[in-house]
Write an enzyme that holds these catalytic residues in place. Structure first.
Site, PDB file in Angstrom:
ATOM      1  N   SER A   1       0.798  -1.222   0.000  1.00 35.90           N
ATOM      2  CA  SER A   1       0.000   0.000   0.000  1.00 35.90           C
ATOM      3  C   SER A   1       0.836   1.280   0.000  1.00 35.90           C
ATOM      4  O   SER A   1       0.322   2.346  -0.316  1.00 35.90           O
ATOM      5  CB  SER A   1      -0.960   0.022   1.184  1.00 35.90           C
ATOM      6  OG  SER A   1      -0.273   0.232   2.395  1.00 35.90           O
TER       7      SER A   1
ATOM      8  N   LYS B   1       0.901   4.607   6.798  1.00 33.95           N
ATOM      9  CA  LYS B   1       0.309   5.454   5.753  1.00 33.95           C
ATOM     10  C   LYS B   1       0.903   6.857   5.847  1.00 33.95           C
ATOM     11  O   LYS B   1       1.613   7.196   6.768  1.00 33.95           O
ATOM     12  CB  LYS B   1      -1.215   5.551   5.905  1.00 33.95           C
ATOM     13  CG  LYS B   1      -1.953   4.233   5.940  1.00 33.95           C
ATOM     14  CD  LYS B   1      -1.945   3.508   4.628  1.00 33.95           C
ATOM     15  CE  LYS B   1      -2.696   2.181   4.770  1.00 33.95           C
ATOM     16  NZ  LYS B   1      -2.448   1.266   3.712  1.00 33.95           N
TER      17      LYS B   1
END
Length: 184
Positions: A40, A81
């Site tokens: 990701s 993230k």
């Protein structure tokens, strides 16, 4: 002679206890290792990269836009993230461009992937309200996204992240040795 041996064992024992206590304190409150799990954050981070999480930074200072953070996700896992929105921000993506509070922002860490995409934008267009049901990032929370925008479970799916769920920020890959570097 036996007394000298006993003193030596006692000294080694004290040193070992001190080392263990220091290791626990450092890992619990200052720094901790993390392994990137998944793709990701590609191309910035790769699956199985090992990084150091700085736990101190978010205890003494405010998060900054574009910092890479580690946080406890709703599924009970830790996610890594990038911060896109801070409390009070409005967020919009339009034609693959990030707008924060109406101002366009460059995202150079996405340039490599944008060049590779030929079937539409890397990041689909959206407004914050479409994703979290509010027009601004709530107070005490962050809007985060993975760099691999087409394959990232982030705030677009799980909502904003409360500060208290943030473990810390990270910017240093220490393993594999061939990839040792600071990332932005």
């Amino acid at each position: 002679m036996a007394k000298k041996k006993k003193n030596e064992i006692w000294e080694w024992g004290k040193a070992l206890v001190i080392a263990v206590v220091l290791a626990v304190v450092i890992r619990s409150f200052l720094f901790a290792p993390i392994v990137v799990d998944g793709e990701s954050m590609m191309p910035t981070l790769h699956n199985s990269d090992r990084m150091i999480v700085n736990k101190v930074n978010y205890k003494v200072s405010e998060p900054k836009r574009f910092d890479i953070i580690v946080f406890h996700a709703p599924e009970g896992k830790d996610y890594i993230k990038r911060i896109i929105g801070l409390p009070g921000d409005t967020i919009e993506y339009k034609d693959d461009v990030l707008y924060v509070n109406g101002k366009a922002y460059e995202e150079p860490y996405l340039d490599e992937y944008k060049k590779q995409v030929t079937d539409g934008p890397l990041t689909e267009s959206f407004k914050l309200e479409d994703k979290i049901g509010q027009s601004t990032v709530p107070e005490g929370e962050l809007f985060v996204m993975g760099d691999n925008r087409r394959d990232s479970k982030d705030s677009r799916h799980i909502g904003t992240i409360p500060y208290e769920k943030v473990l810390g920020n990270t910017s240093m890959i220490y393993w594999p040795i061939s990839d040792i570097k600071l990332v932005n």
